[in-house]
Scaffold this active site. Structure first.
Site, mmCIF file in Angstrom:
data_model
loop_
_atom_site.group_PDB
_atom_site.id
_atom_site.type_symbol
_atom_site.label_atom_id
_atom_site.label_comp_id
_atom_site.label_asym_id
_atom_site.label_seq_id
_atom_site.Cartn_x
_atom_site.Cartn_y
_atom_site.Cartn_z
ATOM 1 N N GLU A 1 7.193 5.614 -2.813
ATOM 2 C CA GLU A 1 6.864 6.109 -1.464
ATOM 3 C C GLU A 1 7.089 5.040 -0.387
ATOM 4 O OE1 GLU A 1 2.101 5.211 -1.990
ATOM 5 O OE2 GLU A 1 2.865 6.300 -0.271
ATOM 6 N N ILE B 1 6.265 4.391 -11.892
ATOM 7 C CA ILE B 1 5.519 4.780 -13.094
ATOM 8 C C ILE B 1 4.385 5.731 -12.710
ATOM 9 C CG2 ILE B 1 6.070 2.658 -14.357
ATOM 10 C CD1 ILE B 1 3.066 1.828 -13.811
ATOM 11 N N ASP B 2 3.995 5.743 -11.423
ATOM 12 C CA ASP B 2 2.837 6.544 -10.999
ATOM 13 C C ASP B 2 3.133 8.048 -10.929
ATOM 14 O OD1 ASP B 2 1.701 4.035 -10.636
ATOM 15 O OD2 ASP B 2 2.035 4.016 -8.467
ATOM 16 N N ARG C 1 -17.742 2.205 -31.450
ATOM 17 C CA ARG C 1 -17.822 1.758 -30.054
ATOM 18 C C ARG C 1 -17.255 2.796 -29.088
ATOM 19 N NH1 ARG C 1 -15.318 -4.289 -30.833
ATOM 20 N NH2 ARG C 1 -17.224 -5.280 -31.550
ATOM 21 N N GLY D 1 -1.640 3.724 -11.788
ATOM 22 C CA GLY D 1 -1.389 5.027 -11.176
ATOM 23 C C GLY D 1 -1.718 5.062 -9.689
ATOM 24 N N ARG D 2 -2.300 3.946 -9.221
ATOM 25 C CA ARG D 2 -2.710 3.818 -7.823
ATOM 26 C C ARG D 2 -3.605 4.992 -7.422
ATOM 27 N NH1 ARG D 2 1.690 1.147 -4.334
ATOM 28 N NH2 ARG D 2 0.676 -0.810 -4.839
ATOM 29 N N GLU E 1 -6.961 3.442 -12.461
ATOM 30 C CA GLU E 1 -7.389 2.313 -11.617
ATOM 31 C C GLU E 1 -7.879 2.758 -10.232
ATOM 32 O OE1 GLU E 1 -3.999 -0.232 -10.892
ATOM 33 O OE2 GLU E 1 -2.824 1.380 -9.971
ATOM 34 N N ARG F 1 4.484 -1.329 -17.293
ATOM 35 C CA ARG F 1 5.781 -1.279 -16.590
ATOM 36 C C ARG F 1 6.852 -2.057 -17.328
ATOM 37 N NH1 ARG F 1 3.628 -2.790 -10.819
ATOM 38 N NH2 ARG F 1 5.076 -4.525 -11.008
HETATM 39 O O1 F6P Z 1 3.178 1.582 -8.107
HETATM 40 C C1 F6P Z 1 3.283 1.020 -9.369
HETATM 41 C C2 F6P Z 1 2.108 0.136 -9.669
HETATM 42 O O2 F6P Z 1 2.254 -0.352 -10.983
HETATM 43 C C3 F6P Z 1 0.736 0.785 -9.474
HETATM 44 O O3 F6P Z 1 0.398 1.645 -10.547
HETATM 45 C C4 F6P Z 1 -0.134 -0.413 -9.356
HETATM 46 O O4 F6P Z 1 -1.318 -0.155 -8.622
HETATM 47 C C5 F6P Z 1 0.739 -1.366 -8.575
HETATM 48 O O5 F6P Z 1 2.074 -0.961 -8.803
HETATM 49 C C6 F6P Z 1 0.568 -2.805 -8.992
HETATM 50 O O6 F6P Z 1 1.341 -3.588 -8.171
HETATM 51 P P1 F6P Z 1 1.665 -5.124 -8.403
HETATM 52 O O7 F6P Z 1 2.770 -5.206 -9.416
HETATM 53 O O8 F6P Z 1 2.098 -5.612 -7.062
HETATM 54 O O9 F6P Z 1 0.427 -5.771 -8.923
#
Ligand code: F6P
Length: 352
Positions: A107, A131-132, A167, A175-176, A227, A285
């Site tokens: 985006e 990946i999100d 446990r 996933g932001r 997250e 990733r």
């Molecule tokens: O947008 C992809 C992503 O991996 C998100 O899921 C995550 O919040 C963010 O990028 C992490 O970013 P960075 O690599 O800058 O820590």
């Protein structure tokens, strides 16, 4: 074929993502076959701000299909946030004599592309990566399938310890602000509770599901948390967790991560069950793309090269059903694609 399009630039922006090299290869193969020069723009929009380029020929794009990351590098640079950034982008495009640019990103990267096209007439086409899987105008982005595969494998492995030690295992995934990775890997991995930003299920309800499960004789549980999930309580209180001292990036995003640990503490203190937390982080990733992502990235790359050839700028390759189509960059970046209720219903059928 448009006689004007001779030099095609390509950049990858935002977080690295499995399948970026497959796109570069596909754009390159088709463009070079057409007699065009392919120019690698280094490190996303930073390369166009600072003038960082590398020619990409058959040799450079050979053998990269299965490689993770991106051979041209990436960054979260936003030219609209830099003094004179947009002018420098346009100046470098002119200096490099780029007739077209392929921007591969999510985006943020594509939002910049949409603005540069609309406001400055930059001849750019987009390819959706993340990946999100949160881009609205495409059914799937490449990189997502690989991330889900990695998370599913991790959940499978964590089942071993969960079962052996009785446990609760909390798994925090990326996933932001959307919960696609959590929902799909949670379904695939048989998670007992899944918490995502779109469905603010409370901590109390999550604990109740875990207790219900234990009452049924299951001594272990797997909890997948996205997250971006805000800890939510029956009182209506919500607590967003981010890595506090980390500054927001140039697109204003806070650095997420850490909700798993908060949730793990809550579950252990409220249920009394021993709990451990695993934050998968950037492992999600990394490495080689799945076959599905290689194929999607390849199809997107060919489509982007065709859009360039046809001079159809301001468009983005997209997947609709099983077909590759093109949509406007503005439409593609207008809003996030959030997990709909139907998906969460599939996941929650197996809670508790
Ligand atoms: O947008 C992809 C992503 O991996 C998100 O899921 C995550 O919040 C963010 O990028 C992490 O970013 P960075 O690599 O800058 O820590």
């Amino acid at each position: 074929m448009s006689a004007a399009t001779k030099r095609v630039g390509i950049l990858t922006g935002g977080g690295d993502c499995p399948g970026l090299n497959a796109v570069i290869r596909a754009v390159g193969r088709r463009s070079i076959d057409r007699g065009y020069d392919l120019v690698g723009v280094r490190e996303g929009w930073r390369g166009l701000v600072d003038g960082l380029f590398a020619p990409l020929g058959q040799r450079e794009i050979s053998g990269i299909l299965p490689r993770g990351g991106t051979i041209v590098g990436t960054s979260r640079t936003n030219p609209f946030r830099l003094e004179g950034g947009v002018e420098r982008v346009l100046g470098n495009v002119a200096e490099q004599r780029l007739d077209a640019l392929v921007a591969v990103g999510g985006e943020d990267t594509l939002g910049v592309a949409a603005r540069l096209h609309a406001e400055c007439g930059l001849p750019v086409v987009g390819v959706p990566k993340t990946i999100d899987n949160d881009l609205a105008a495409t059914d799937y982005t490449f990189g997502f399938d690989t991330a889900v595969a990695i998370c599913t494998e991790a959940i499978d492995r964590l089942h071993t310890t969960a079962e052996s030690h009785n446990r609760v295992m909390v798994v925090e995934v990326m996933g932001r602000h959307t919960g696609w990775i959590a929902v799909q890997s949670g379904i695939a991995g048989g998670a007992d509770v899944i918490l995502i930003p779109e469905q603010p299920v409370t901590v109390e309800r999550a604990c109740a599901e875990i207790r219900r499960r234990h009452d049924r004789g299951k001594d272990f549980s797997i909890v997948v948390v996205s997250e971006g999930y805000e800890l939510s309580y029956d009182s209506g209180e919500r607590l967003a967790v981010a890595q506090a001292p980390a500054p927001a990036d140039e697109f204003g995003h806070a650095r997420l991560g850490g909700v798993g640990h908060e949730l793990g503490r809550e579950i252990e203190s409220r249920t009394g069950y021993e709990t451990r937390v695993t934050v998968l982080g950037h492992v999600q990733r990394g490495g080689s793309p799945t076959p599905r992502d290689r194929i999607l990235a390849t199809r997107f790359g060919l489509k982007a090269a065709d859009l360039v050839d046809e001079g159809r700028f301001g468009r983005m390759a997209a997947l609709r059903g099983d077909s590759i189509v093109d949509v406007s960059l503005v439409e593609a970046t207008a809003e996030l694609k959030r997990v709909p209720r139907e998906w969460y219903d599939v996941a929650s059928a197996f809670f508790g």
